[in-house]
Structures are given as C-alpha cells and as structure tokens.
Design a protein around this motif. Structure first.
Motif, short mmCIF file in Angstrom:
data_model
loop_
_atom_site.label_atom_id
_atom_site.label_comp_id
_atom_site.label_asym_id
_atom_site.label_seq_id
_atom_site.Cartn_x
_atom_site.Cartn_y
_atom_site.Cartn_z
N UNK A 42 0.81 -1.23 0.00
CA UNK A 42 0.00 0.00 0.00
C UNK A 42 0.84 1.27 0.00
N UNK A 43 2.07 1.19 0.51
CA UNK A 43 2.94 2.39 0.55
C UNK A 43 3.70 2.58 -0.77
N UNK A 44 3.69 1.55 -1.61
CA UNK A 44 4.36 1.64 -2.92
C UNK A 44 5.85 1.96 -2.79
N UNK A 45 6.47 1.46 -1.75
CA UNK A 45 7.93 1.61 -1.65
C UNK A 45 8.46 0.60 -0.63
N UNK A 46 9.76 0.33 -0.75
CA UNK A 46 10.40 -0.59 0.18
C UNK A 46 11.52 -1.34 -0.52
N UNK A 47 12.32 -2.00 0.27
CA UNK A 47 13.44 -2.78 -0.29
C UNK A 47 13.64 -4.03 0.57
N UNK A 48 13.80 -5.16 -0.09
CA UNK A 48 14.08 -6.42 0.61
C UNK A 48 15.41 -6.95 0.10
N UNK A 49 16.26 -7.37 1.02
CA UNK A 49 17.58 -7.92 0.65
C UNK A 49 17.69 -9.32 1.24
N UNK A 50 17.91 -10.30 0.39
CA UNK A 50 18.11 -11.67 0.85
C UNK A 50 19.60 -11.99 0.83
N UNK A 51 20.08 -12.56 1.93
CA UNK A 51 21.51 -12.90 1.99
C UNK A 51 21.66 -14.37 1.57
N UNK A 52 22.08 -14.57 0.33
CA UNK A 52 22.27 -15.91 -0.23
C UNK A 52 23.70 -16.35 0.04
N UNK A 53 24.31 -17.05 -0.90
CA UNK A 53 25.68 -17.53 -0.73
C UNK A 53 26.24 -17.95 -2.08
N UNK A 54 27.55 -17.85 -2.22
CA UNK A 54 28.22 -18.34 -3.43
C UNK A 54 27.94 -19.83 -3.64
N UNK A 55 27.67 -20.53 -2.52
CA UNK A 55 27.40 -21.97 -2.64
C UNK A 55 26.09 -22.24 -3.38
N UNK A 56 25.27 -21.21 -3.59
CA UNK A 56 24.06 -21.36 -4.42
C UNK A 56 24.46 -21.75 -5.85
N UNK A 57 25.60 -21.20 -6.30
CA UNK A 57 26.08 -21.50 -7.66
C UNK A 57 27.19 -22.55 -7.65
N UNK A 58 27.97 -22.56 -6.55
CA UNK A 58 29.20 -23.36 -6.52
C UNK A 58 29.17 -24.31 -5.33
N UNK A 59 28.13 -25.14 -5.29
CA UNK A 59 27.96 -26.03 -4.15
C UNK A 59 29.13 -27.01 -4.05
N UNK A 60 29.46 -27.38 -2.81
CA UNK A 60 30.57 -28.31 -2.59
C UNK A 60 30.06 -29.52 -1.81
N UNK A 61 30.90 -30.53 -1.70
CA UNK A 61 30.54 -31.72 -0.91
C UNK A 61 30.20 -31.28 0.51
N UNK A 62 29.10 -31.82 1.03
CA UNK A 62 28.72 -31.52 2.42
C UNK A 62 27.88 -30.27 2.56
N UNK A 63 27.45 -29.69 1.42
CA UNK A 63 26.66 -28.44 1.53
C UNK A 63 25.32 -28.54 0.78
#
Ligand SMILES: NC(=O)c1ccc[n+]([C@@H]2O[C@H](COP(=O)([O-])OP(=O)(O)OC[C@H]3O[C@@H](n4cnc5c(N)ncnc54)[C@H](OP(=O)(O)O)[C@@H]3O)[C@@H](O)[C@H]2O)c1
Length: 248
Positions: free
Chosen positions: A136-157
């Motif tokens: 309703x306010x027509x403004x705002x910002x959301x920031x999600x803290x992801x990780x490099x492992x989203x693209x470059x997953x390793x064993x155990x992750x």
C-alpha cells in the motif's frame, strides 16, 4: 523508490546477533536508520541492542533513531506477523541462517527440515509478510543474503546450497511481483566471510583459491546492503561479494 538517505527509515535485520547481521545493523544505524534487530537468543539480542544504541549516526538528525530488539525465530510465521504488527518496515534484510557440514545421506530428517525452514522458508515468510505491508505504501526494499554456494555447491553443503539457490529464485520472482509496486528485491551472494560460521574451515586451502587471497569482512557485506537499500535502480540486483572466487 529510492532511499538516497536512510535517515528516518526503519530497517529490520534478522540474524542481527551474528557476524554479518550485526555489521549490517551497525551500518544502517550509522546511516541514521532505526534498526529492528531480529534474533532468537535473548541475552545476545540485549547485548547487540546495547551496542547499536551507542552507534552515532553520520547525518545530523532532528529526531534520533529508535532501535528495537525483536525476539524472532525466523522459521515461525508468528514471529513475522509480530514484526509487521509492531513496526512499519522500509527495508528488510533476511540474514539469519545456519550452515551445514555433512553429507546428505548422514543427515537426519529433522536437521534437513530445520535447514530448509531456517534458510529458505524464513525468507519466504519474511518477504510475504513485509511485502504485503509495503504494497500500500508503494515503496520498500528487501535484501536476501544468499551464498556463493548457491552456484558453486561443494561436498557436504547440499541442503544449504539448495536453500541459498532457492533464495535467488525467490528474489528474481519477487523483483517482478513486488517491483510493479515500487518495492525492490535484491540479493547479496557472499563468498567466504570472517564470522563464527566460517570458523573451523580449512582457511589456508580456501584462501589460496580466492583471487584476492583473503576472506571478506562482515563490514564489506554490510556496505553492499547499504548500497542495495539506497540505490533506486537496484532491483533483482544479485550482488556477488566473494573476492573474485566466483570467477575461478
Ligand atoms: N560467513 C560466511 O562466509 C557466509 C557466506 C555466505 C553467506 N552467508 C550467510 O550470511 C548470513 C549470516 O551468516 P553469518 O556468517 O553472520 O553467521 P553467524 O555469525 O553464525 O550468524 C547467523 C545468525 O543467524 C541467526 N539464526 C540462525 N537460525 C535462526 C533462527 N531459526 N531464528 C532466528 N535467528 C537465527 C543466528 O542466531 P543465534 O546467534 O541465536 O545462533 C545468528 O544471529 C547467513 O544467512 C549465511 O548463510 C555467510
């Protein structure tokens, strides 16, 4: 909408008792925002709030910022409803998260569910509750803290990587759904950052692979969050912050 100045804005940061979340809370307080520190541990929250209240904002402000601690388990929808009932949020940072260091076949079912709830469902609940409040306010910002492992997953992750990749999908879809209402949705994709989460990793081996030959600092990630909160054209901005590790 842009927030060229964060003075007078209200910024909610989850995981604010942790390394990156606390650095972000400090940075937003320096920028003159009122910060809602989200955490699940009462004594850590009290300590973090005390430190944030001592931060002197850079801009000269008529009304000093009002910082608050909010007890929230990000896995539970009730905590999110409580946040939006109590506060009008201009910027939400979904930073709370847990890491994983074992093979999928060795992890019990409750731990699998916990990781998905803690790292992904939490961001979905947060975006939904705060997004609804912002529309309703027509403004705002959301920031999600992801990780490099989203693209470059390793064993155990495996589960961690899946949840962090899920956060990027969430960000991209919502940058369109909420973007039409002037609400910007972005993600930070950190590589290895010096916090409790990276204690115990084989640092020498990892550092050798990073072009800048060091881990990042929590303050450097906080700087990226301030940029995303303030830049009017940042929407679906997926910001790598990994010392160049994503390039190798
Ligand atoms: N450090 C890195 O290298 C790195 C790299 C890429 C991405 N990240 C991401 O950055 C974010 C912050 O990590 P960090 O390095 O600052 O780790 P950290 O120091 O371990 O902080 C994690 C924070 O999340 C909170 N948390 C965990 N589960 C929660 C729950 N169910 N409800 C509420 N709060 C919860 C923790 O609270 P307690 O203090 O109560 O445990 C703590 O405040 C995480 O999402 C992580 O995945 C970190």
């Amino acid at each position: 909408m842009s927030f060229p100045s964060l003075a007078g804005k209200t910024v909610a940061v989850t995981g604010a008792t942790g390394g990156i979340g606390f650095a972000m809370a400090s940075r937003f307080a320096q920028e003159g925002a009122s910060v809602i520190l989200g955490g699940r541990n009462e004594s850590k929250l009290k300590d973090a709030l005390h430190k944030i209240q001592a931060v002197k904002p850079w801009p000269k402000l008529g009304t000093p910022p009002q910082h608050h601690a909010l007890h929230i388990d990000v896995r539970q929808l009730s905590g999110w409803n409580n946040l939006v009932d109590r506060h009008q949020i201009d910027v939400l940072v979904n930073c709370a998260g847990e890491s994983q260091k074992s093979l999928l076949v060795r992890i019990g079912e409750p731990a699998v569910e916990n990781m998905i709830q803690c790292n992904l469902l939490s961001a979905i609940w947060g975006c939904r509750a705060v997004g609804k409040q912002m529309i309703p306010r027509r403004e705002g910002c959301i920031i999600n803290v992801s990780s490099l492992l989203a693209h470059r997953a390793a064993i155990g992750t495996s589960i961690y990587a899946a949840t962090k990749a899920g956060q990027l999908g969430l960000t991209t879809a919502l940058s369109q759904e909420l973007g039409t209402y002037g609400i910007r949705v972005n993600a930070i994709v950190p590589g290895y950052i010096e916090t409790d989460m990276t204690q115990g990793l084989r640092k020498d081996d990892l550092t050798a692979k990073i072009p800048l030959k060091r881990f990042g600092t929590a303050d450097e990630v906080a700087d990226a969050a301030a940029f995303l909160a303030k830049n009017a054209y940042a929407n679906n901005c997926i910001l790598n912050l990994d010392g160049g590790l994503s390039a190798v």
